[in-house]
Design a protein around this motif. Sequence first.
Motif, PDB file in Angstrom:
ATOM      1  N   ALA A   1      31.540  47.966  35.533  1.00 50.50           N
ATOM      2  CA  ALA A   1      32.505  47.401  36.518  1.00 50.50           C
ATOM      3  C   ALA A   1      31.815  47.085  37.725  1.00 50.50           C
ATOM      4  N   ASN A   2      30.910  48.137  38.132  1.00 52.70           N
ATOM      5  CA  ASN A   2      30.513  47.922  39.342  1.00 52.70           C
ATOM      6  C   ASN A   2      29.512  46.663  39.462  1.00 52.70           C
ATOM      7  N   ALA A   3      28.672  46.325  38.400  1.00 58.64           N
ATOM      8  CA  ALA A   3      27.739  45.199  38.171  1.00 58.64           C
ATOM      9  C   ALA A   3      28.604  44.120  38.195  1.00 58.64           C
ATOM     10  N   SER A   4      29.635  44.015  37.355  1.00 56.78           N
ATOM     11  CA  SER A   4      30.637  42.832  37.420  1.00 56.78           C
ATOM     12  C   SER A   4      31.048  42.479  38.688  1.00 56.78           C
ATOM     13  N   THR A   5      31.466  43.385  39.621  1.00 54.21           N
ATOM     14  CA  THR A   5      31.959  43.187  40.842  1.00 54.21           C
ATOM     15  C   THR A   5      31.032  42.585  41.777  1.00 54.21           C
ATOM     16  N   TYR A   6      29.780  43.092  41.766  1.00 61.82           N
ATOM     17  CA  TYR A   6      28.720  42.760  42.630  1.00 61.82           C
ATOM     18  C   TYR A   6      27.413  41.767  42.057  1.00 61.82           C
ATOM     19  N   GLU A   7      27.743  41.324  40.731  1.00 64.33           N
ATOM     20  CA  GLU A   7      27.023  40.325  39.983  1.00 64.33           C
ATOM     21  C   GLU A   7      25.523  40.840  39.673  1.00 64.33           C
ATOM     22  N   GLN A   8      25.661  42.141  39.466  1.00 67.83           N
ATOM     23  CA  GLN A   8      24.180  42.751  39.508  1.00 67.83           C
ATOM     24  C   GLN A   8      23.780  43.156  37.873  1.00 67.83           C
ATOM     25  N   LYS A   9      22.576  43.433  37.590  1.00 68.04           N
ATOM     26  CA  LYS A   9      22.157  43.706  36.045  1.00 68.04           C
ATOM     27  C   LYS A   9      21.933  45.402  35.945  1.00 68.04           C
ATOM     28  N   ILE A  10      22.400  45.826  34.698  1.00 72.92           N
ATOM     29  CA  ILE A  10      21.993  47.031  34.604  1.00 72.92           C
ATOM     30  C   ILE A  10      21.260  47.080  33.170  1.00 72.92           C
ATOM     31  N   ALA A  11      20.634  48.078  32.748  1.00 70.68           N
ATOM     32  CA  ALA A  11      19.864  48.177  31.464  1.00 70.68           C
ATOM     33  C   ALA A  11      20.189  49.483  30.824  1.00 70.68           C
ATOM     34  N   ILE A  12      20.167  49.265  29.364  1.00 69.53           N
ATOM     35  CA  ILE A  12      20.333  50.454  28.474  1.00 69.53           C
ATOM     36  C   ILE A  12      19.119  50.855  27.725  1.00 69.53           C
TER      37      ILE A  12
ATOM     38  N   ASP B   1      22.816  40.721  27.300  1.00 67.53           N
ATOM     39  CA  ASP B   1      22.796  41.237  25.612  1.00 67.53           C
ATOM     40  C   ASP B   1      24.284  41.815  25.553  1.00 67.53           C
ATOM     41  N   GLY B   2      25.290  41.735  26.473  1.00 63.75           N
ATOM     42  CA  GLY B   2      26.412  42.348  26.276  1.00 63.75           C
ATOM     43  C   GLY B   2      27.118  42.377  27.715  1.00 63.75           C
ATOM     44  N   ASP B   3      28.599  42.362  27.469  1.00 58.36           N
ATOM     45  CA  ASP B   3      29.099  42.523  28.583  1.00 58.36           C
ATOM     46  C   ASP B   3      30.378  43.640  28.544  1.00 58.36           C
ATOM     47  N   ASN B   4      30.109  44.501  27.752  1.00 56.47           N
ATOM     48  CA  ASN B   4      30.802  45.743  27.248  1.00 56.47           C
ATOM     49  C   ASN B   4      30.026  46.671  26.672  1.00 56.47           C
ATOM     50  N   PRO B   5      30.620  47.892  27.094  1.00 50.65           N
ATOM     51  CA  PRO B   5      29.781  49.062  26.476  1.00 50.65           C
ATOM     52  C   PRO B   5      29.471  49.152  24.896  1.00 50.65           C
ATOM     53  N   ASP B   6      30.217  48.844  24.012  1.00 52.43           N
ATOM     54  CA  ASP B   6      29.870  48.857  22.842  1.00 52.43           C
ATOM     55  C   ASP B   6      28.843  48.089  22.428  1.00 52.43           C
ATOM     56  N   THR B   7      28.969  46.615  22.817  1.00 48.62           N
ATOM     57  CA  THR B   7      28.009  45.799  22.377  1.00 48.62           C
ATOM     58  C   THR B   7      26.615  46.057  22.947  1.00 48.62           C
ATOM     59  N   LEU B   8      26.595  46.425  24.083  1.00 54.86           N
ATOM     60  CA  LEU B   8      25.181  46.970  24.781  1.00 54.86           C
ATOM     61  C   LEU B   8      24.530  48.064  23.987  1.00 54.86           C
ATOM     62  N   LEU B   9      25.251  49.015  23.789  1.00 54.29           N
ATOM     63  CA  LEU B   9      24.839  50.022  22.967  1.00 54.29           C
ATOM     64  C   LEU B   9      24.389  49.830  21.483  1.00 54.29           C
ATOM     65  N   LYS B  10      25.243  49.021  20.766  1.00 53.90           N
ATOM     66  CA  LYS B  10      24.645  48.441  19.554  1.00 53.90           C
ATOM     67  C   LYS B  10      23.487  47.612  19.623  1.00 53.90           C
ATOM     68  N   ASN B  11      23.427  46.750  20.638  1.00 58.32           N
ATOM     69  CA  ASN B  11      22.058  46.025  20.654  1.00 58.32           C
ATOM     70  C   ASN B  11      20.863  46.777  21.000  1.00 58.32           C
ATOM     71  N   ALA B  12      21.009  47.676  22.032  1.00 62.15           N
ATOM     72  CA  ALA B  12      19.849  48.404  22.498  1.00 62.15           C
ATOM     73  C   ALA B  12      19.665  49.360  20.977  1.00 62.15           C
ATOM     74  N   ASP B  13      20.444  49.712  20.078  1.00 63.03           N
ATOM     75  CA  ASP B  13      20.253  50.560  19.147  1.00 63.03           C
ATOM     76  C   ASP B  13      19.477  49.589  17.997  1.00 63.03           C
ATOM     77  N   VAL B  14      19.736  48.343  17.759  1.00 68.00           N
ATOM     78  CA  VAL B  14      19.121  47.337  17.182  1.00 68.00           C
ATOM     79  C   VAL B  14      17.650  47.161  17.629  1.00 68.00           C
ATOM     80  N   ALA B  15      17.458  47.071  18.985  1.00 67.84           N
ATOM     81  CA  ALA B  15      16.123  46.945  19.345  1.00 67.84           C
ATOM     82  C   ALA B  15      15.369  48.151  18.941  1.00 67.84           C
ATOM     83  N   LEU B  16      16.081  49.267  19.175  1.00 62.79           N
ATOM     84  CA  LEU B  16      15.343  50.710  18.687  1.00 62.79           C
ATOM     85  C   LEU B  16      14.756  50.397  17.325  1.00 62.79           C
TER      86      LEU B  16
END
Length: 836
Positions: free
Chosen positions: A428-439, A537-552
Amino acid sequence: MVAFSQDSQHRITIEYDNQQKLIILNNQVYSIGRHSSNTIVIHHPTISRYHCTILPVKYKENRGKKVFWIIDGDLKGNRSANGLYINGNKCLSHELKCGDSIGIGGQKVLLSYDLINPNRDDDEEEETQPLITNTFVKDDVLKIEERDTLIQDTYSESTPTKFRKERLYLIKEILRLIHSEKDKLAYGIIEIDLKGIIIKTNNFFEQYFANLLVNPEDNPFLTNLVEEVNKKQEQIFIREVTYDSHRYTQSAYLSDDDIIISHIFEFTHHNQVEKALQESEEKYRAVVRQISEGIVLVDPITKEILEANSAYCDLTGYRGEDILSLKIYDLMAVDKEIIDSIIDKIHHYRLDLVQESLHRCQDGSLLPVEVNISMIFYSAKEVICYAVRDITERKISEEMLRYQASHDLLTKLGNRNFFNEQLYKAIANASTYEQKIAILFIDLDRFKNINDTLGHHIGDQFLQSVAKRLEKSLRNVDFIARWGGDEFTILLSNIKTSDEVAKVAQRILDSVKKPIQILEFQLYASLSIGIAIYPQDGDNPDTLLKNADVALYRTKELGGNSYQYYQPFMNQQHTELLQMESYLYDALTNKEFELYYQPQIDITKQKIVGMEALIRWNHPLLGRVAPNNFIPIAEETGLIAPIGEWVIEESCRQNSIWHDLGYGDLKVAVNISARQFQHKNLVYTIANILTKNGLSPQFLEVEITESSIIQNPDLAKKILTQLDELGIVVAMDDFGTGYSSLGYLKKFPFSKIKIDQSFVRELKNKQEDLAIISAVVILGRGMNLQVVAEGIENAQQLKLLRDLNCTTMQGYYFGKPMNAKEATCFLGEGLRGNKN
C-alpha cells in the motif's frame, strides 16, 4: 436509541480503496488505526497510527443489553490527525446507532454500523436512554447537542412525586451499603424468600423479637410483605407496623438474589434518624476504606475529588491528602470533553458504565484499569463513584498473546501472519509513493537430514542460529519472518534497483558460510533464495509470494546455495515440476520404476566383476523420465528414502538370482543419495535386505559422493564404519570433483574409488591429463584401494587407462545400461569382440 440483546450481532463494515472488511463486534475494546498493534488495522496513508476507539458499554439496569461508543483517538488521550465524522459531522465521541455512517482519515475510509437480532423482527425496537451526548465540533466552537429522549431533565422541575422517589432511592442505597454490617446494627433485619419463609435475621432481631421466630405465623412484619414488595419491583417499600404497643417503620426491597431484605426501625425522635444516617455514612466510609478495589468519589459539577480510599492511593502512588486537591481530569488520561460527557450522562440518567481506561499515577506513569462508573449518594448529595481495578496483569497477558499470535516462538522472528500484514502495508505504501519492494523466499537446503539424523533438538538450535545470522545480515528497515519449517521470508522496502536486492541476497549467503557449532557437531548451512520484486513481478501479496517461491524452486533445480530472480518462464517449469512431483508419489505403488545395470570390467582378467544398478522411471503419460529430472524432486520431498530402499532391495534380489545362475563372484553396486545416507536406520535396513535375499554382504557395494559426507562428517564416519564392519564394499563415487577427497580417503573406511567420468571424457594423449589419472591410480594402490574408471567410450581411452595401470573400467564401450533380462544375457555371452 435502540438497544439489543446479547444475541444481536453488532457489525462494523470498513470500506476503502475498493476493499471491504466486515468486523463482528464482541464485548471488548477495539482500537482502530494504521499501527499493527491495533485491534483493527487499516492500511491507508490518511489514517493515524491510533485513529479511534470503539468501547462496549453495559447497562446495569437492563441485563443483557449493550451498546457501543466510538471516540476520536486512543484511551491515552491522543487525538487523530484528521478527525472522526459521524453522519457528516465532526465528532469527538458518539454512541453508535444502527445505520450510522462513520468517516475517518479525512473521510477517505468509511465505516458503517449496523446490527442483526435473530430473535426479533426487523421492525421491532426497544427504547432505552442514551449513555452520552454527541459532542460535535463546528467552526472551532465546542457545542453539546442533546438527543430526544423519553426522560425529561430531572432538574428542570420539582414535584412531590419526584422528590419522594429520590428520597426512596437514597434510603435504598444506604440500606444496601450497610447491610453487610447487619449483625452490628441496633435495629432488626429479617431476610425472607419469595414464599415468605425466613432465611436469616440479625442479632438484634433475634434478641428483641425472639418470640416471632418461634411463632412466625404471628409475625406482623411478614404480613403481606411479599405481595407489597412485588408491587414495588425495584423501588423500596416502606410501611408503619404496630407490635407490642410500639410503632415501627419497616422498609423492604428485593435484592439481586431475589431475597426480600427488610429493615425494622423504631423512630422515637428525629435525632434517632439523624444518628442512624450518621452511623450509616460512617459504616459506608469504613467499608470504602477497607475494600480491595480503588474507589474515587467525584463531585459531578466541579469534578473535584471528594474522597479516595487507600486502595486507590496505593495503586496510583498518591497520598490521601494530596489527591483531594485534584480533579478527575488529573487522574484520567482521557480528553476533558469525554470525561465531562460521561459524567453528565451518568449523573443525568443514573446509568452504570463499565469500561477500560488509563489512570495517571503520581510519578506520571499510566496504569491500565477497568472502571465501573456510577452515581451514588454521599453526605446527602449525589456524587460520581469510580470503582477502579488494576488490569496490568491482564494487559500483559493480552500483549503476550498478541506477541505469540504474530511471532515464531522458536526463532523470535515474526510469523507468517505477521509477515503478510507487513507485506500488505508495504505494498500500500509503495503504491502510494511509487516505490519498489522485494520479497526474498529462503529455504534451507537439506535441513531434513539434520532433523532425521541428529534429532529435532539439534535441528531447532540449528534453525535458531541460522535465524540470528539472517537477521544480522539485513538493514534496519528490512523485515524477516519464519514462514514455516525451514523456510524464511524477507521484505526489503524502498529499493531503487535490483542490484540492491542482489547485495542483500549475497550478504545472506555469506552469513551462513562459516560452520555452526552445536554441542559436538559442526554443521554447515546452505540456502536457496527466490526473489520477486513489486510491481514488476506482482502487484498483490499472493502473486509476489507465489512468484518468489517459483524462483526459489528454480534455485534448487540449479543446485541450491544461490539466488534467482523470478522470470515469467519459470511458472511453466514450476507447474511441470509440481505435476511431476504428484506423479512421483504414485510411482512406487504403481511399479513404474525399473533398474538397469551397467557392467564393470576387469580388463586384465577379461571378466565382468560387477554391475552398477541405475534407476529408470517409465511413466504412462510422461514416458521415460531421466534420473536427473526426478531424483532432485525425490530428494526435496523425502521420497528418496523409500525409492532408495526399493533400489537396494531390487538390486540384492537380482544379484541373488545371478548367483543362483552361477555368477557367484558378481557384485552389485548401488548409489546412496545424500539424504538417504543421513537416514539413521540405513545400516539396519541394508542388513535386513541382505538377510531377506540370502546375499552375502561382500557382494553389495554402496557408492556415496563427497557431498553426502560433508553435511555431517562425524555421522558419516559412524555409518561407513558400520557398513564396513558388515563386510559391505564402500566406494567413493565421482572422485576428484570435491575439495577434500584426499582427506576423506584417510579418515573413512573406503575400499574403492571411482574416477569421475569428466576426467576420462577429456582424457587425451597429453602429459597433463595422463599425470592426473596416473596420480589417482598410484594413490589408490598406495592406500590399498581399488580404482575404477567411469565413462570409457572408445578404444583410445581404454588403451591410455590400461597403460596407466588402471585395470577396472566401466562405460558405453563395454556395455550400455540394460534391463535385468538383457544384463543376464550379457553375463552369459561374456565380453563380446574381445575388447581389450
